[in-house]
Design a protein around this motif. Structure first.
Motif, PDB file in Angstrom:
ATOM      1  N   LEU A 100       0.831  -1.209   0.000  1.00 16.00           N
ATOM      2  CA  LEU A 100       0.000   0.000   0.000  1.00 16.00           C
ATOM      3  C   LEU A 100       0.861   1.254   0.000  1.00 16.00           C
ATOM      4  O   LEU A 100       0.584   2.223  -0.723  1.00 16.00           O
ATOM      5  CB  LEU A 100      -0.924  -0.009   1.216  1.00 16.00           C
ATOM      6  N   GLN A 101       1.922   1.250   0.794  1.00 18.10           N
ATOM      7  CA  GLN A 101       2.809   2.406   0.844  1.00 18.10           C
ATOM      8  C   GLN A 101       3.521   2.609  -0.488  1.00 18.10           C
ATOM      9  O   GLN A 101       3.648   3.743  -0.971  1.00 18.10           O
ATOM     10  CB  GLN A 101       3.812   2.240   1.982  1.00 18.10           C
ATOM     11  N   LYS A 102       3.947   1.507  -1.087  1.00 13.33           N
ATOM     12  CA  LYS A 102       4.618   1.585  -2.381  1.00 13.33           C
ATOM     13  C   LYS A 102       3.682   2.129  -3.451  1.00 13.33           C
ATOM     14  O   LYS A 102       4.099   2.873  -4.352  1.00 13.33           O
ATOM     15  CB  LYS A 102       5.128   0.200  -2.781  1.00 13.33           C
ATOM     16  N   GLY A 103       2.400   1.771  -3.359  1.00 15.65           N
ATOM     17  CA  GLY A 103       1.428   2.231  -4.352  1.00 15.65           C
ATOM     18  C   GLY A 103       0.846   3.600  -4.053  1.00 15.65           C
ATOM     19  O   GLY A 103       0.053   4.126  -4.843  1.00 15.65           O
ATOM     20  N   GLY A 104       1.220   4.186  -2.919  1.00 15.68           N
ATOM     21  CA  GLY A 104       0.716   5.503  -2.581  1.00 15.68           C
ATOM     22  C   GLY A 104      -0.658   5.503  -1.933  1.00 15.68           C
ATOM     23  O   GLY A 104      -1.330   6.546  -1.893  1.00 15.68           O
ATOM     24  N   PHE A 105      -1.098   4.360  -1.400  1.00 20.26           N
ATOM     25  CA  PHE A 105      -2.420   4.262  -0.764  1.00 20.26           C
ATOM     26  C   PHE A 105      -2.255   4.324   0.753  1.00 20.26           C
ATOM     27  O   PHE A 105      -2.411   3.333   1.462  1.00 20.26           O
ATOM     28  CB  PHE A 105      -3.111   2.962  -1.181  1.00 20.26           C
ATOM     29  N   SER A 106      -1.963   5.497   1.257  1.00 24.22           N
ATOM     30  CA  SER A 106      -1.608   5.646   2.666  1.00 24.22           C
ATOM     31  C   SER A 106      -2.815   5.726   3.596  1.00 24.22           C
ATOM     32  O   SER A 106      -2.649   5.702   4.816  1.00 24.22           O
ATOM     33  CB  SER A 106      -0.754   6.907   2.846  1.00 24.22           C
ATOM     34  N   GLN A 107      -4.028   5.809   3.042  1.00 26.97           N
ATOM     35  CA  GLN A 107      -5.211   5.944   3.882  1.00 26.97           C
ATOM     36  C   GLN A 107      -5.890   4.601   4.187  1.00 26.97           C
ATOM     37  O   GLN A 107      -6.793   4.549   5.032  1.00 26.97           O
ATOM     38  CB  GLN A 107      -6.217   6.881   3.201  1.00 26.97           C
ATOM     39  N   THR A 108      -5.499   3.554   3.502  1.00 28.78           N
ATOM     40  CA  THR A 108      -6.125   2.244   3.714  1.00 28.78           C
ATOM     41  C   THR A 108      -5.771   1.706   5.096  1.00 28.78           C
ATOM     42  O   THR A 108      -4.603   1.701   5.500  1.00 28.78           O
ATOM     43  CB  THR A 108      -5.661   1.241   2.643  1.00 28.78           C
ATOM     44  N   LYS A 109      -6.770   1.219   5.800  1.00 24.55           N
ATOM     45  CA  LYS A 109      -6.563   0.697   7.147  1.00 24.55           C
ATOM     46  C   LYS A 109      -6.495  -0.828   7.120  1.00 24.55           C
ATOM     47  O   LYS A 109      -7.213  -1.477   6.355  1.00 24.55           O
ATOM     48  CB  LYS A 109      -7.676   1.184   8.071  1.00 24.55           C
ATOM     49  N   ILE A 110      -5.649  -1.381   7.969  1.00 22.49           N
ATOM     50  CA  ILE A 110      -5.385  -2.827   7.969  1.00 22.49           C
ATOM     51  C   ILE A 110      -5.673  -3.397   9.343  1.00 22.49           C
ATOM     52  O   ILE A 110      -5.284  -2.826  10.367  1.00 22.49           O
ATOM     53  CB  ILE A 110      -3.915  -3.123   7.602  1.00 22.49           C
ATOM     54  N   GLY A 111      -6.340  -4.544   9.378  1.00 22.55           N
ATOM     55  CA  GLY A 111      -6.545  -5.295  10.606  1.00 22.55           C
ATOM     56  C   GLY A 111      -6.074  -6.719  10.420  1.00 22.55           C
ATOM     57  O   GLY A 111      -6.100  -7.247   9.307  1.00 22.55           O
ATOM     58  N   SER A 112      -5.658  -7.359  11.515  1.00 19.65           N
ATOM     59  CA  SER A 112      -5.022  -8.673  11.398  1.00 19.65           C
ATOM     60  C   SER A 112      -5.260  -9.498  12.651  1.00 19.65           C
ATOM     61  O   SER A 112      -5.965  -9.084  13.567  1.00 19.65           O
ATOM     62  CB  SER A 112      -3.524  -8.476  11.152  1.00 19.65           C
ATOM     63  N   VAL A 113      -4.628 -10.683  12.661  1.00 19.86           N
ATOM     64  CA  VAL A 113      -4.679 -11.585  13.812  1.00 19.86           C
ATOM     65  C   VAL A 113      -3.268 -12.058  14.132  1.00 19.86           C
ATOM     66  O   VAL A 113      -2.555 -12.497  13.234  1.00 19.86           O
ATOM     67  CB  VAL A 113      -5.572 -12.813  13.528  1.00 19.86           C
ATOM     68  N   ASP A 114      -2.859 -11.946  15.347  1.00 15.29           N
ATOM     69  CA  ASP A 114      -1.611 -12.497  15.906  1.00 15.29           C
ATOM     70  C   ASP A 114      -1.195 -11.765  17.164  1.00 15.29           C
ATOM     71  O   ASP A 114      -0.864 -12.386  18.162  1.00 15.29           O
ATOM     72  CB  ASP A 114      -0.435 -12.484  14.929  1.00 15.29           C
ATOM     73  N   GLY A 115      -1.120 -10.421  17.084  1.00 11.38           N
ATOM     74  CA  GLY A 115      -0.578  -9.672  18.208  1.00 11.38           C
ATOM     75  C   GLY A 115       0.912  -9.872  18.355  1.00 11.38           C
ATOM     76  O   GLY A 115       1.440  -9.901  19.471  1.00 11.38           O
ATOM     77  N   SER A 116       1.614  -9.994  17.214  1.00 11.44           N
ATOM     78  CA  SER A 116       3.060 -10.190  17.247  1.00 11.44           C
ATOM     79  C   SER A 116       3.765  -8.900  17.635  1.00 11.44           C
ATOM     80  O   SER A 116       3.210  -7.803  17.527  1.00 11.44           O
ATOM     81  CB  SER A 116       3.563 -10.645  15.875  1.00 11.44           C
ATOM     82  N   GLN A 117       4.989  -9.031  18.063  1.00  8.34           N
ATOM     83  CA  GLN A 117       5.745  -7.875  18.541  1.00  8.34           C
ATOM     84  C   GLN A 117       5.884  -6.821  17.441  1.00  8.34           C
ATOM     85  O   GLN A 117       5.710  -5.615  17.704  1.00  8.34           O
ATOM     86  CB  GLN A 117       7.115  -8.323  19.032  1.00  8.34           C
ATOM     87  N   ALA A 118       6.182  -7.230  16.213  1.00  5.45           N
ATOM     88  CA  ALA A 118       6.383  -6.278  15.119  1.00  5.45           C
ATOM     89  C   ALA A 118       5.128  -5.473  14.832  1.00  5.45           C
ATOM     90  O   ALA A 118       5.189  -4.253  14.627  1.00  5.45           O
ATOM     91  CB  ALA A 118       6.842  -7.017  13.862  1.00  5.45           C
ATOM     92  N   VAL A 119       3.982  -6.133  14.839  1.00  4.56           N
ATOM     93  CA  VAL A 119       2.743  -5.431  14.526  1.00  4.56           C
ATOM     94  C   VAL A 119       2.269  -4.589  15.706  1.00  4.56           C
ATOM     95  O   VAL A 119       1.725  -3.490  15.518  1.00  4.56           O
ATOM     96  CB  VAL A 119       1.659  -6.426  14.067  1.00  4.56           C
ATOM     97  N   VAL A 120       2.463  -5.064  16.920  1.00  3.40           N
ATOM     98  CA  VAL A 120       2.111  -4.248  18.088  1.00  3.40           C
ATOM     99  C   VAL A 120       2.898  -2.938  18.068  1.00  3.40           C
ATOM    100  O   VAL A 120       2.354  -1.859  18.331  1.00  3.40           O
ATOM    101  CB  VAL A 120       2.353  -5.029  19.396  1.00  3.40           C
ATOM    102  N   LYS A 121       4.172  -3.008  17.717  1.00  2.58           N
ATOM    103  CA  LYS A 121       4.990  -1.795  17.609  1.00  2.58           C
ATOM    104  C   LYS A 121       4.469  -0.887  16.503  1.00  2.58           C
ATOM    105  O   LYS A 121       4.433   0.345  16.647  1.00  2.58           O
ATOM    106  CB  LYS A 121       6.447  -2.164  17.349  1.00  2.58           C
ATOM    107  N   ALA A 122       4.063  -1.500  15.379  1.00  2.48           N
ATOM    108  CA  ALA A 122       3.541  -0.712  14.262  1.00  2.48           C
ATOM    109  C   ALA A 122       2.242  -0.012  14.638  1.00  2.48           C
ATOM    110  O   ALA A 122       2.014   1.152  14.283  1.00  2.48           O
ATOM    111  CB  ALA A 122       3.324  -1.618  13.048  1.00  2.48           C
ATOM    112  N   ILE A 123       1.380  -0.700  15.379  1.00  2.71           N
ATOM    113  CA  ILE A 123       0.128  -0.089  15.833  1.00  2.71           C
ATOM    114  C   ILE A 123       0.417   1.075  16.778  1.00  2.71           C
ATOM    115  O   ILE A 123      -0.164   2.156  16.654  1.00  2.71           O
ATOM    116  CB  ILE A 123      -0.768  -1.144  16.512  1.00  2.71           C
TER     117      ILE A 123
END
Length: 315
Positions: free
Chosen positions: A228-251
């Protein structure tokens, strides 16, 4: 008579004193069969199982096999583990319905079979995340974040029960929002960062801008964000499943990933071993499915949320 009673009680006491020693000797040889050790989630799950096994028997031998989501490879590996005379099998199956024969074979050989992460026909008991709940919670949060209307995508993954349940839960949540337009649920991110990246690129080419994306795990979410960032779509929101350390930091940092339903792979591995030990001790496989609830990680709690970390060294 007193002498006889004394001998009886002495014998009973000896048996009772021996029980802890007998329990401590099991399991002796444990097979762990997972879909992919390339996925940090399964690394953490395996570590949790190992730590719990060592608590019951420090001398136990654990053998880990990874099948890269190949049913045929996993069946072959399980047969090889059976040749090693394992007494406990912990399996994260790469398909729900294609392992019944080999798992029944294992049980006939006296092996206790415990499923983890996904359902598998033939397992005596299974411990897994409440994936239906996880999909529902995440997609309801996404829907509310776009005010209940917009163009959305579901990015699926390997067709195991956990993924199917998450997708079903997401659809059930979005069904409550008439303003939600589901463009597709067919793009498969294969459970990986690169897969999520590729699937998102393909979806953007086919459908154009989207308001929200549900990905079935955090690795795909990270790849999706990159696309999304590469394509210039910075407003799209993402949800997921895991609660991994990398994604928690990103949130916590305010990225496009705004929500993830947490899992606890280490606890799941530990619980799987506990279920196996309980069955060995004469317990019952009831309930057949042991569900672990999830917690939503959002910007409100991400800074203080304790995420699982596959890189943590063994205890």
């Amino acid at each position: 008579m007193r002498i006889l009673l004394g001998l009886v009680w002495s014998g009973i006491a000896s048996v009772l004193l021996a029980l802890p020693t007998l329990a401590a000797d099991w399991p002796v040889r444990v097979g762990v069969s997972v879909s992919s050790v390339e996925n940090p989630y399964f690394v953490a799950l395996t570590r949790g199982a190992q730590e719990k096994i060592k608590q019951f028997n420090p001398a136990a031998k654990m053998m880990v096999r990874s099948s890269d989501y190949s049913v045929e490879t996993q069946i072959k590996q399980i047969n090889e583990l059976l040749e090693q005379k394992i007494d406990l099998l912990i399996i994260a199956a790469s398909h729900e319905h294609r392992f019944a024969a080999v798992l029944e074979k294992a049980k006939k050989q006296g092996v206790i079979v415990i499923g983890v992460d996904v359902r598998a026909d033939g397992a005596s008991q299974t411990v897994l995340t409440n994936n239906l709940q996880a999909g529902q919670l995440v997609c309801d949060y996404l829907a509310r974040s776009i005010n209940g209307k917009g163009r959305v995508l579901i990015q699926t993954g390997p067709q195991v029960s956990s993924v199917l349940d998450r997708v079903a839960g997401c659809k059930a949540a979005w069904a409550h929002y008439p303003g939600i337009q589901l463009l597709s649920d067919k793009e498969n991110g294969d459970g990986s960062v690169w897969g999520g990246h590729t699937a998102m690129q393909n979806a953007l080419s086919a459908y154009g801008p989207v308001d929200a994306v549900f990905t079935i795990n955090d690795r795909q979410a990270l790849g999706t964000m990159q696309a999304l960032q590469k394509g210039g779509f910075s407003q799209t929101k993402i949800g997921s499943v895991d609660g991994s350390q990398a994604v928690v930091k990103a949130i916590a940092a305010g990225s496009q990933i705004i929500v993830s339903a947490s899992q606890s792979p280490e606890s799941m591995g530990q619980k799987g071993v506990e279920l196996g030990v309980a069955l060995h001790a004469g317990g019952k496989s009831d309930p057949e499915l042991v569900l672990l609830n999830t917690t939503l990680v959002t910007k409100d709690n991400a800074a203080t949320f304790k995420a699982w970390d596959a890189s943590r060294p063994n205890q």
